[in-house]
Design an enzyme around this catalytic site. Sequence first.
Site, PDB file in Angstrom:
ATOM      1  N   LYS A  60       1.081  -1.436   0.149  1.00 40.34           N
ATOM      2  CA  LYS A  60       0.577   0.351  -0.065  1.00 40.34           C
ATOM      3  C   LYS A  60       0.268   1.506   0.186  1.00 40.34           C
ATOM      4  O   LYS A  60       0.545   2.351  -0.615  1.00 40.34           O
ATOM      5  CB  LYS A  60      -1.014  -0.108   1.146  1.00 40.34           C
ATOM      6  CG  LYS A  60      -1.408  -1.004   1.451  1.00 40.34           C
ATOM      7  CD  LYS A  60      -3.204  -1.217   2.587  1.00 40.34           C
ATOM      8  CE  LYS A  60      -2.940  -2.586   3.419  1.00 40.34           C
ATOM      9  NZ  LYS A  60      -3.133  -2.727   4.437  1.00 40.34           N
ATOM     10  N   GLY A  61       2.101   1.111   0.729  1.00 38.21           N
ATOM     11  CA  GLY A  61       3.299   2.057   0.720  1.00 38.21           C
ATOM     12  C   GLY A  61       2.970   3.154  -0.679  1.00 38.21           C
ATOM     13  O   GLY A  61       3.148   4.388  -0.609  1.00 38.21           O
ATOM     14  N   GLU A 115       7.741   2.794  -6.391  1.00 38.36           N
ATOM     15  CA  GLU A 115       8.080   2.577  -5.095  1.00 38.36           C
ATOM     16  C   GLU A 115       8.707   3.438  -4.731  1.00 38.36           C
ATOM     17  O   GLU A 115       8.672   4.900  -4.694  1.00 38.36           O
ATOM     18  CB  GLU A 115       9.442   1.408  -4.780  1.00 38.36           C
ATOM     19  CG  GLU A 115       9.515   0.077  -5.107  1.00 38.36           C
ATOM     20  CD  GLU A 115       8.416  -0.534  -4.089  1.00 38.36           C
ATOM     21  OE1 GLU A 115       7.903  -0.255  -2.816  1.00 38.36           O
ATOM     22  OE2 GLU A 115       8.800  -1.731  -3.658  1.00 38.36           O
ATOM     23  N   ASP A 116       7.543   3.316  -3.011  1.00 39.60           N
ATOM     24  CA  ASP A 116       7.383   4.162  -1.972  1.00 39.60           C
ATOM     25  C   ASP A 116       9.000   4.174  -1.544  1.00 39.60           C
ATOM     26  O   ASP A 116       9.917   5.154  -1.556  1.00 39.60           O
ATOM     27  CB  ASP A 116       7.027   4.049  -0.662  1.00 39.60           C
ATOM     28  CG  ASP A 116       6.939   2.625  -0.831  1.00 39.60           C
ATOM     29  OD1 ASP A 116       7.207   1.922  -1.097  1.00 39.60           O
ATOM     30  OD2 ASP A 116       6.106   2.001   0.743  1.00 39.60           O
ATOM     31  N   ASP A 119      14.592  -0.806   0.920  1.00 44.45           N
ATOM     32  CA  ASP A 119      15.400  -0.183   2.545  1.00 44.45           C
ATOM     33  C   ASP A 119      16.922  -1.583   1.343  1.00 44.45           C
ATOM     34  O   ASP A 119      17.680  -1.076   0.575  1.00 44.45           O
ATOM     35  CB  ASP A 119      14.429  -1.697   2.938  1.00 44.45           C
ATOM     36  CG  ASP A 119      15.358  -1.528   4.752  1.00 44.45           C
ATOM     37  OD1 ASP A 119      16.165  -0.651   4.233  1.00 44.45           O
ATOM     38  OD2 ASP A 119      14.628  -2.042   5.290  1.00 44.45           O
ATOM     39  N   LYS A 147      17.459   3.413   0.829  1.00 43.34           N
ATOM     40  CA  LYS A 147      17.997   3.924   2.040  1.00 43.34           C
ATOM     41  C   LYS A 147      19.526   2.833   1.763  1.00 43.34           C
ATOM     42  O   LYS A 147      19.437   2.240   0.369  1.00 43.34           O
ATOM     43  CB  LYS A 147      17.453   2.274   3.118  1.00 43.34           C
ATOM     44  CG  LYS A 147      16.295   3.387   3.934  1.00 43.34           C
ATOM     45  CD  LYS A 147      15.659   2.705   4.967  1.00 43.34           C
ATOM     46  CE  LYS A 147      14.886   2.756   5.846  1.00 43.34           C
ATOM     47  NZ  LYS A 147      14.299   2.034   6.470  1.00 43.34           N
ATOM     48  N   PHE A 168      14.229   3.870  10.435  1.00 41.01           N
ATOM     49  CA  PHE A 168      12.459   3.610  10.163  1.00 41.01           C
ATOM     50  C   PHE A 168      11.928   5.194   9.828  1.00 41.01           C
ATOM     51  O   PHE A 168      11.548   5.775  10.659  1.00 41.01           O
ATOM     52  CB  PHE A 168      12.204   2.522  11.250  1.00 41.01           C
ATOM     53  CG  PHE A 168      10.973   2.297  10.692  1.00 41.01           C
ATOM     54  CD1 PHE A 168      11.476   1.170   9.234  1.00 41.01           C
ATOM     55  CD2 PHE A 168       9.517   2.713  10.604  1.00 41.01           C
ATOM     56  CE1 PHE A 168       9.595   0.426   9.309  1.00 41.01           C
ATOM     57  CE2 PHE A 168       8.383   1.666  10.140  1.00 41.01           C
ATOM     58  CZ  PHE A 168       8.898   0.697   9.591  1.00 41.01           C
ATOM     59  N   VAL A 169      11.180   5.431   8.779  1.00 40.05           N
ATOM     60  CA  VAL A 169      11.035   6.598   8.270  1.00 40.05           C
ATOM     61  C   VAL A 169       9.346   6.230   7.801  1.00 40.05           C
ATOM     62  O   VAL A 169       8.695   4.714   7.493  1.00 40.05           O
ATOM     63  CB  VAL A 169      11.244   7.909   7.345  1.00 40.05           C
ATOM     64  CG1 VAL A 169      12.589   7.412   7.417  1.00 40.05           C
ATOM     65  CG2 VAL A 169      11.062   6.025   6.328  1.00 40.05           C
ATOM     66  N   ASP A 175       3.527   3.314   6.619  1.00 43.91           N
ATOM     67  CA  ASP A 175       3.416   3.055   7.520  1.00 43.91           C
ATOM     68  C   ASP A 175       4.817   2.321   8.749  1.00 43.91           C
ATOM     69  O   ASP A 175       6.027   2.175   8.853  1.00 43.91           O
ATOM     70  CB  ASP A 175       2.390   1.930   7.691  1.00 43.91           C
ATOM     71  CG  ASP A 175       3.135   0.934   7.307  1.00 43.91           C
ATOM     72  OD1 ASP A 175       3.575  -0.213   6.274  1.00 43.91           O
ATOM     73  OD2 ASP A 175       2.077  -0.477   8.081  1.00 43.91           O
ATOM     74  N   ARG A 181       0.348   6.305   7.572  1.00 42.14           N
ATOM     75  CA  ARG A 181       0.698   6.604   5.691  1.00 42.14           C
ATOM     76  C   ARG A 181      -0.252   8.272   5.749  1.00 42.14           C
ATOM     77  O   ARG A 181      -0.175   7.836   4.276  1.00 42.14           O
ATOM     78  CB  ARG A 181      -0.169   5.470   5.080  1.00 42.14           C
ATOM     79  CG  ARG A 181      -0.050   4.236   5.460  1.00 42.14           C
ATOM     80  CD  ARG A 181      -0.540   3.151   4.664  1.00 42.14           C
ATOM     81  NE  ARG A 181      -0.349   1.966   4.818  1.00 42.14           N
ATOM     82  CZ  ARG A 181       0.782   1.021   4.818  1.00 42.14           C
ATOM     83  NH1 ARG A 181       1.556   1.609   3.550  1.00 42.14           N
ATOM     84  NH2 ARG A 181       0.632  -0.527   4.923  1.00 42.14           N
TER      85      ARG A 181
HETATM   86  P1  IMP Z   1      13.196  -3.874   1.106  1.00 43.01           P
HETATM   87  O1  IMP Z   1      12.847  -5.318   0.549  1.00 43.01           O
HETATM   88  O2  IMP Z   1      13.933  -4.339   2.798  1.00 43.01           O
HETATM   89  O3  IMP Z   1      13.382  -3.087   0.084  1.00 43.01           O
HETATM   90  O4  IMP Z   1      11.378  -3.441   1.520  1.00 43.01           O
HETATM   91  C1  IMP Z   1      11.089  -3.025   1.479  1.00 43.01           C
HETATM   92  C2  IMP Z   1       9.779  -2.100   2.361  1.00 43.01           C
HETATM   93  O5  IMP Z   1       9.721  -2.305   3.048  1.00 43.01           O
HETATM   94  C3  IMP Z   1       8.406  -1.570   1.125  1.00 43.01           C
HETATM   95  O6  IMP Z   1       8.210  -1.205   0.163  1.00 43.01           O
HETATM   96  C4  IMP Z   1       8.138  -1.235   2.954  1.00 43.01           C
HETATM   97  O7  IMP Z   1       6.981  -1.297   2.850  1.00 43.01           O
HETATM   98  C5  IMP Z   1       9.057  -1.772   3.664  1.00 43.01           C
HETATM   99  N1  IMP Z   1       9.797  -0.182   4.243  1.00 43.01           N
HETATM  100  C6  IMP Z   1      10.793  -0.504   3.983  1.00 43.01           C
HETATM  101  N2  IMP Z   1      11.838   0.381   5.137  1.00 43.01           N
HETATM  102  C7  IMP Z   1      10.587   0.965   5.577  1.00 43.01           C
HETATM  103  C8  IMP Z   1      10.765   1.878   6.700  1.00 43.01           C
HETATM  104  O8  IMP Z   1      11.410   2.793   6.441  1.00 43.01           O
HETATM  105  N3  IMP Z   1       9.445   2.526   7.273  1.00 43.01           N
HETATM  106  C9  IMP Z   1       8.302   2.551   6.112  1.00 43.01           C
HETATM  107  N4  IMP Z   1       7.951   1.091   5.571  1.00 43.01           N
HETATM  108  C10 IMP Z   1       9.946   0.600   5.257  1.00 43.01           C
END
Ligand code: IMP
Length: 195
Positions: A60-61, A115-116, A119, A147, A168-169, A175, A181
């Site tokens: 949903k992000g 994408e939002d 990470d 990140k 963590f943001v 969220d 959100r």
């Molecule tokens: P990744 O697979 O580690 O890149 O994670 C991606 C997903 O994790 C994002 O689409 C978010 O939904 C969630 N996420 C990662 N870091 C954060 C954060 O700092 N705040 C909120 N959601 C996060």
Amino acid sequence: MGKRALWQSDSVDISRVEADLDLTQTLFTEEQIQTRLAEMARQIEADYEGRDILLVGVLKGAVMVMADLSRALNRHVEIDWMAVSSYAGTKSSGVVRILKDLDTDLAGRHVLVVEDIIDTGLTLSWLVANLRSRGPASVEIATLLRKPEALEMPVEVKYVGFDIPNAFVVGYGLDFNEKYRNLRSIGTLAEHVYS
Ligand code: IMP
């Protein structure tokens, strides 16, 4: 900046949500986000000239980024959504499940994943491989936030709004346990909330 800076809009009733203001710092204001999205939109318009674009959002992000980035584009686009699950709380599990798949056939399409935040990049690496297996003409990625760890990811991210530190943001679609959100800006969450 104080906690209240995250709730800059009069449309949010501050008293109703005051108990949830566990936020330490504003990283990006609404205005900074919109300015950067407009810059990204100009770049996307130039790069995709003469080609159709299918924007694929990850629920949903990415809802807020999709809404604003797509409207910043002065051209036709199609929009579709996927929902995947990879997170419980704040830690990546590396496990990706499709909760809702696309309605669109990707064969021959120019796909731009919106994408939002990236990470670890685990979710995205999996997603891009999954989308590429469907025969699109191209798959590129646009993310508002990235990140540090994502820089080591094998997948190239063509459009990045902001590189941010490893915190963590929340806000602007992002969220913590489904809250925050609806903030118009993006801020860091106080560690005591999730530790
Ligand atoms: P990744 O697979 O580690 O890149 O994670 C991606 C997903 O994790 C994002 O689409 C978010 O939904 C969630 N996420 C990662 N870091 C954060 C954060 O700092 N705040 C909120 N959601 C996060």
